[in-house]
Motif scaffolding. Structure first.
Motif, mmCIF file in Angstrom:
data_model
loop_
_atom_site.group_PDB
_atom_site.id
_atom_site.type_symbol
_atom_site.label_atom_id
_atom_site.label_comp_id
_atom_site.label_asym_id
_atom_site.label_seq_id
_atom_site.Cartn_x
_atom_site.Cartn_y
_atom_site.Cartn_z
ATOM 1 N N SER A 186 39.849 -19.099 48.785
ATOM 2 C CA SER A 186 39.249 -17.888 48.219
ATOM 3 C C SER A 186 37.805 -18.115 47.764
ATOM 4 O O SER A 186 37.239 -17.276 47.074
ATOM 5 C CB SER A 186 40.105 -17.370 47.066
ATOM 6 O OG SER A 186 40.134 -18.314 46.017
ATOM 7 N N MET A 187 37.214 -19.239 48.183
ATOM 8 C CA MET A 187 35.826 -19.525 47.836
ATOM 9 C C MET A 187 34.939 -18.382 48.323
ATOM 10 O O MET A 187 35.032 -17.970 49.482
ATOM 11 C CB MET A 187 35.404 -20.835 48.501
ATOM 12 C CG MET A 187 33.946 -21.185 48.315
ATOM 13 S SD MET A 187 33.485 -22.686 49.221
ATOM 14 C CE MET A 187 33.368 -22.051 50.894
ATOM 15 N N PRO A 188 34.083 -17.857 47.450
ATOM 16 C CA PRO A 188 33.221 -16.750 47.884
ATOM 17 C C PRO A 188 32.120 -17.231 48.823
ATOM 18 O O PRO A 188 31.737 -18.402 48.792
ATOM 19 C CB PRO A 188 32.630 -16.238 46.568
ATOM 20 C CG PRO A 188 32.641 -17.424 45.665
ATOM 21 C CD PRO A 188 33.861 -18.230 46.060
ATOM 22 N N PRO A 189 31.599 -16.342 49.651
ATOM 23 C CA PRO A 189 30.474 -16.708 50.517
ATOM 24 C C PRO A 189 29.223 -16.921 49.655
ATOM 25 O O PRO A 189 29.216 -16.558 48.468
ATOM 26 C CB PRO A 189 30.322 -15.501 51.438
ATOM 27 C CG PRO A 189 30.904 -14.373 50.678
ATOM 28 C CD PRO A 189 31.999 -14.956 49.811
ATOM 29 N N PRO A 190 28.172 -17.482 50.230
ATOM 30 C CA PRO A 190 26.935 -17.666 49.457
ATOM 31 C C PRO A 190 26.461 -16.338 48.864
ATOM 32 O O PRO A 190 26.580 -15.296 49.503
ATOM 33 C CB PRO A 190 25.933 -18.179 50.491
ATOM 34 C CG PRO A 190 26.752 -18.699 51.612
ATOM 35 C CD PRO A 190 28.042 -17.928 51.604
ATOM 36 N N GLU A 191 25.943 -16.415 47.652
ATOM 37 C CA GLU A 191 25.430 -15.217 46.996
ATOM 38 C C GLU A 191 24.154 -14.761 47.702
ATOM 39 O O GLU A 191 23.363 -15.578 48.153
ATOM 40 C CB GLU A 191 25.148 -15.503 45.526
ATOM 41 C CG GLU A 191 26.411 -15.761 44.731
ATOM 42 C CD GLU A 191 26.133 -16.045 43.270
ATOM 43 O OE1 GLU A 191 25.048 -15.677 42.769
ATOM 44 O OE2 GLU A 191 27.008 -16.642 42.635
ATOM 45 N N VAL A 192 23.983 -13.459 47.768
ATOM 46 C CA VAL A 192 22.813 -12.871 48.413
ATOM 47 C C VAL A 192 22.048 -12.082 47.356
ATOM 48 O O VAL A 192 22.611 -11.192 46.716
ATOM 49 C CB VAL A 192 23.233 -11.929 49.571
ATOM 50 C CG1 VAL A 192 22.015 -11.255 50.184
ATOM 51 C CG2 VAL A 192 24.021 -12.701 50.615
ATOM 52 N N PRO A 193 20.760 -12.398 47.177
ATOM 53 C CA PRO A 193 19.979 -11.629 46.202
ATOM 54 C C PRO A 193 19.759 -10.205 46.718
ATOM 55 O O PRO A 193 19.796 -9.970 47.931
ATOM 56 C CB PRO A 193 18.655 -12.391 46.120
ATOM 57 C CG PRO A 193 18.544 -13.116 47.413
ATOM 58 C CD PRO A 193 19.960 -13.426 47.835
ATOM 59 N N PRO A 194 19.526 -9.278 45.826
ATOM 60 C CA PRO A 194 19.255 -7.908 46.270
ATOM 61 C C PRO A 194 18.056 -7.893 47.229
ATOM 62 O O PRO A 194 17.098 -8.647 47.063
ATOM 63 C CB PRO A 194 18.922 -7.154 44.979
ATOM 64 C CG PRO A 194 19.539 -7.976 43.883
ATOM 65 C CD PRO A 194 19.497 -9.395 44.367
ATOM 66 N N MET A 195 18.120 -7.027 48.230
ATOM 67 C CA MET A 195 17.060 -6.933 49.229
ATOM 68 C C MET A 195 15.705 -6.689 48.561
ATOM 69 O O MET A 195 14.699 -7.264 48.968
ATOM 70 C CB MET A 195 17.371 -5.811 50.230
ATOM 71 C CG MET A 195 16.439 -5.825 51.411
ATOM 72 S SD MET A 195 16.683 -4.551 52.689
ATOM 73 C CE MET A 195 18.385 -4.204 52.679
ATOM 74 N N GLU A 196 15.684 -5.886 47.526
ATOM 75 C CA GLU A 196 14.432 -5.549 46.840
ATOM 76 C C GLU A 196 13.797 -6.772 46.186
ATOM 77 O O GLU A 196 12.592 -6.794 45.949
ATOM 78 C CB GLU A 196 14.660 -4.464 45.777
ATOM 79 C CG GLU A 196 15.150 -3.146 46.323
ATOM 80 C CD GLU A 196 16.646 -3.180 46.677
ATOM 81 O OE1 GLU A 196 17.439 -3.907 46.032
ATOM 82 O OE2 GLU A 196 17.026 -2.493 47.638
ATOM 83 N N ASP A 197 14.604 -7.806 45.879
ATOM 84 C CA ASP A 197 14.054 -9.030 45.303
ATOM 85 C C ASP A 197 13.319 -9.855 46.359
ATOM 86 O O ASP A 197 12.481 -10.690 46.029
ATOM 87 C CB ASP A 197 15.153 -9.896 44.682
ATOM 88 C CG ASP A 197 15.709 -9.309 43.397
ATOM 89 O OD1 ASP A 197 15.208 -8.250 42.943
ATOM 90 O OD2 ASP A 197 16.650 -9.919 42.843
ATOM 91 N N VAL A 198 13.628 -9.637 47.613
ATOM 92 C CA VAL A 198 12.987 -10.372 48.707
ATOM 93 C C VAL A 198 11.811 -9.569 49.249
ATOM 94 O O VAL A 198 10.728 -10.117 49.468
ATOM 95 C CB VAL A 198 14.005 -10.690 49.824
ATOM 96 C CG1 VAL A 198 13.324 -11.380 50.993
ATOM 97 C CG2 VAL A 198 15.142 -11.540 49.279
#
Length: 187
Positions: free
Chosen positions: A78-90
């Motif tokens: 149940s390990m979560p996938p890598p966290e993704v920052p909000p698109m607006e932060d990029v």
């Protein structure tokens, strides 16, 4: 960074390990079956740790779970996938609308993530330009996986009791453009 890496390292340590030299002969030069069995078990544990490293780097929870002891299998699966920052932060919509954004972002990302392929970087930039959230999340995770490496440094202090093994495992993780981290876990 690798989301959930501490739990995965604990599972790796619980499964795998390596010990220095193990005598496989008795004092009279004859084979010692018990010592040979221990050496074989320790070798199998080292091999298992080596199989976990690429599964960790690719965030492959299913493969990690298959390599994990029954006690920790559900947590690893149940390990979560890598966290993704909000698109607006990029990149904000205003940034994306700027002439030359796409070329500048590709160059910046190529410099920051030299191990990522042009296709991986291109997919991320294309998703940002299209402001496509689903494509962005997928492309960002692909970038994290393409730029993450896990190297087993040392496996020691192996203890095998029946179907249970514990060891001290030191792994080096490099994620994204970040410097490598070492993580030692004993379980």
């Amino acid at each position: 960074t690798a989301s959930g890496s501490a739990g995965i390292f604990a599972c790796a340590a619980a499964l795998l390990g390596a010990v220095g030299c193990t005598a496989t002969v008795t004092g009279d030069g004859h084979a010692d079956p018990a010592a040979a069995a221990v050496a074989r078990d320790e070798s199998q544990i080292r091999a298992l740790v080596d199989q976990e490293a690429p599964a960790l780097a690719s965030f492959d929870a299913a493969k990690l779970a298959a390599l994990t002891c029954a006690k920790n299998r559900d947590a690893v699966a149940s390990m979560p996938p890598p966290e993704v920052p909000p698109m607006e932060d990029v990149a904000t919509p205003e940034m994306v609308a700027t002439p030359g954004f796409s070329d500048a972002m590709r160059a910046n990302m190529s410099e920051k993530y030299p191990s990522a392929s042009k296709d991986v970087i291109g997919a991320l930039v294309d998703a940002l330009v299209a402001q496509d959230e689903a494509a962005y999340e997928s492309a960002f995770r692909a970038l994290v996986m393409a730029t993450t490496s896990v190297k087993v440094i040392e496996v020691k202090d192996i203890k095998i009791e029946g179907d249970t093994a514990s060891a001290s495992v030191t792994m080096q993780i490099q994620a994204g453009g970040q410097p490598a981290d070492k993580n030692t876990t004993t379980d």
